[in-house]
Design a protein around this motif. Structure first.
Motif, short mmCIF file in Angstrom:
data_model
loop_
_atom_site.label_atom_id
_atom_site.label_comp_id
_atom_site.label_asym_id
_atom_site.label_seq_id
_atom_site.Cartn_x
_atom_site.Cartn_y
_atom_site.Cartn_z
N LEU A 24 0.86 -1.18 0.00
CA LEU A 24 0.00 0.00 0.00
C LEU A 24 0.90 1.23 0.00
CD1 LEU A 24 -2.69 -1.04 2.66
CD2 LEU A 24 -2.78 -1.30 0.17
N GLY A 84 -0.52 1.42 -7.39
CA GLY A 84 -1.92 1.62 -7.06
C GLY A 84 -2.19 2.98 -6.43
N ASN A 85 -3.35 3.09 -5.78
CA ASN A 85 -3.82 4.36 -5.22
C ASN A 85 -2.87 4.92 -4.16
OD1 ASN A 85 -5.57 6.50 -4.46
ND2 ASN A 85 -6.33 5.26 -2.78
N TYR A 109 -2.39 6.98 -1.04
CA TYR A 109 -3.22 7.55 0.02
C TYR A 109 -2.53 8.79 0.59
CZ TYR A 109 -5.88 3.19 -0.03
OH TYR A 109 -6.66 2.13 -0.39
N GLU A 127 -8.73 5.69 6.00
CA GLU A 127 -8.98 5.06 4.70
C GLU A 127 -7.88 4.07 4.36
OE1 GLU A 127 -9.79 6.41 0.03
OE2 GLU A 127 -9.49 7.93 1.60
N LEU A 128 -6.64 4.45 4.66
CA LEU A 128 -5.51 3.54 4.42
C LEU A 128 -5.68 2.25 5.22
CD1 LEU A 128 -2.58 2.90 3.43
CD2 LEU A 128 -1.77 4.17 5.43
N ASP A 149 -8.41 0.96 6.46
CA ASP A 149 -9.56 0.18 5.97
C ASP A 149 -9.11 -0.77 4.86
OD1 ASP A 149 -11.35 1.31 7.73
OD2 ASP A 149 -12.09 2.82 6.30
N ASP A 150 -8.24 -0.28 3.99
CA ASP A 150 -7.71 -1.11 2.91
C ASP A 150 -6.72 -2.14 3.47
OD1 ASP A 150 -6.90 -2.21 0.53
OD2 ASP A 150 -6.20 -0.34 -0.37
N LEU A 151 -5.92 -1.71 4.45
CA LEU A 151 -4.90 -2.58 5.03
C LEU A 151 -5.50 -3.87 5.59
CD1 LEU A 151 -1.94 -2.98 6.21
CD2 LEU A 151 -2.84 -1.93 8.28
N THR A 197 -7.97 -5.57 4.87
CA THR A 197 -8.47 -6.56 3.90
C THR A 197 -7.39 -7.57 3.54
OG1 THR A 197 -7.87 -5.23 1.95
CG2 THR A 197 -10.05 -4.85 2.93
N HIS A 198 -6.13 -7.24 3.84
CA HIS A 198 -5.01 -8.14 3.56
C HIS A 198 -4.63 -8.97 4.78
CE1 HIS A 198 -4.19 -6.19 -0.32
NE2 HIS A 198 -4.41 -5.03 0.31
#
Length: 453
Positions: free
Chosen positions: A116, A141-142, A144, A156-157, A159-161, A163-164
């Motif tokens: 990320l 990728g995106n 942040y 937000e970062l 929230d994505d983290l 998921t892994h």
């Protein structure tokens, strides 16, 4: 399953330690405006929503420089990435995209871990989006836009983290024994940590001050978990200037405070120095269990009586730590290092132990029958009415007596030894609190007042 690991990777001075402090919810990692402050990889607990994980701070990555500690810092960062479930690549939004960022991004794309991209120092929301847009070029990728100092954009970062990361119901965090490795510079603390782990977890160098952060590492042995805390070498206060070393030493003192057991490392070639005596006093003041680890034993010429001679000399200097366990080791060769965790178990159990009031008073009764309390010149004798343990870590026993002044130091040491011999408090200080008759009457009055209310 153990807690998953999140590695924070980036160039020097992009704000990695500030970001780690933000996620861990404290200020344990040293933050100072100077490149190369973080050298080893340091592990910290963190969580987001329903997920617990460990976040790993790493030293700043520079690929085209072989000076000083930079190659070793790269090794530490790479080791962190190998064990990570996900990596956060942190870049500096104010400084902009650099060739160093491109080199790290190219290296990360070759790894088998999700990455990320976080663009730090984007304190302004509107300007931050424009700063972050430049980093799309890295192909990760995106990007942040975040501010590690203020915390903006980190939600937000994270929230994505998560998921892994594995589901929360698969994670179990074991109770752990915290073990701080303390000593003067260059006595072999980092070498000892590496020997205990069986890997190069901390950078080892003859240069004084190599270790700066307090480095946490957890290891599992059977059903027991240990958190080993390598610390910066503690020099005499007058030799320490304000700056990185000042912060490092404060972290070392905090490591003593948050530990269960201290591995007090002493260089056998130097013997017990004045600074060692001051450190020993600090450890006792904090009430920690102690193991005296006498290092560099491989460098001593020996015969059959050498170890006893050295032990006698060391304990003559550290007579006020006569209750501590002692072991002679070589962190370099691994000699006797495997025995240290067994000693940690014994010391930690003693440090946490609680003893019933009836048992304490049995020990007191037998001790007094063998050696009566002293009598003053006026014919007034000390009397011990009863004792009770009031707390643990360290074990603290309150003794209720007619007058504490009637018990001299020799008799107090005698009672301390009786508790140790009879109850087996090995490797831990035992605090005896002598309370006089007037104190007992005040306590009774306070209890009565509470009942009336």
């Amino acid at each position: 399953m153990k807690l998953p690991i999140v590695a924070v990777i980036g160039r020097p001075n992009v704000g990695k330690s500030t970001f780690v402090n933000r996620l861990a919810g404290d200020k344990q990692a040293i933050v100072y405006d100077q490149p190369g402050i973080t050298r080893d990889r340091t592990y910290r607990p963190a969580f987001w929503q329903d997920r617990d994980f460990q976040i790993v701070d790493t030293g700043g990555l520079v690929f085209d420089d072989e000076t000083e500690f930079l190659p070793l810092i790269r090794q530490q960062a790479m080791a962190a990435l190998v064990e990570a479930s996900v990596a956060i690549f942190l870049v500096d939004g104010q400084f902009g995209l650099t060739e160093g960022d491109r080199e790290i991004a190219e290296w990360l794309r070759r790894q088998s871990v999700p990455v990320l991209l976080a663009v730090n120092k984007c304190e302004s929301v509107d300007l931050g989006m424009a700063q972050a847009a430049e980093f799309w070029e890295l192909g990760l990728g995106n990007p942040y836009a975040i501010s590690a100092i203020h915390g903006s954009g980190t939600g937000e970062l994270l929230d994505d983290l998560i998921t892994h990361l594995p589901p929360a119901d698969l994670l179990i965090e074991d109770d752990e024994t915290k073990v701080a490795i303390i000593g003067r510079p260059n006595v072999g603390k980092s070498s000892l940590l590496n020997a205990l782990l069986g890997e190069n977890r901390s950078i080892v160098s003859p240069i004084s001050g190599t270790t700066r952060d307090a480095i946490d590492t957890t290891i599992q042995r059977g059903d027991k978990t240990y958190r080993l805390i390598d610390t910066a070498g503690i020099r005499r206060k007058k030799n320490v200037n304000y700056g990185a070393e000042f912060f490092s030493i404060n972290r070392s003192f905090k490591a003593i405070r948050r530990s269960d057991v201290v591995l007090f490392v002493i260089d056998v070639l130097d013997g017990v120095t004045e600074q060692d005596l001051k450190l020993a006093g600090r450890i006792i003041d904090e009430g920690r269990a102690v193991i005296l680890v006498i290092n560099k034993w491989d460098a001593v010429e020996k015969d059959t009586g050498t170890i006893n001679e050295y032990k006698k000399e060391i304990m003559a200097r550290l007579y006020f730590m006569e209750w501590a366990q002692i072991i002679f080791v070589s962190a370099m060769t691994g000699q006797r290092v495997s025995k240290i965790l067994n000693m940690v178990d014994i010391a930690a159990e003693s440090h946490r132990r609680r003893v019933t009031t009836s048992v304490i008073n049995e020990v007191l009764e037998e001790a007094v029958s063998w050696h009566s309390p002293p009598t003053s010149r006026q014919g007034k004798q000390g009397r011990i009415y009863y004792g009770t343990q009031v707390t643990s870590q360290p074990p603290t026993i309150a003794l209720f007596v007619n007058d504490p002044k009637r018990f001299n130091d020799n008799y107090r040491r005698y009672i301390d030894r009786q508790f140790r011999d009879q109850l087996g408090f090995t490797g831990t200080p035992v605090k005896l609190v002598w309370r006089g008759k007037k104190m007992r009457e005040l306590e009774r009055g306070a209890n009565k007042a509470t009942k009336v209310k």
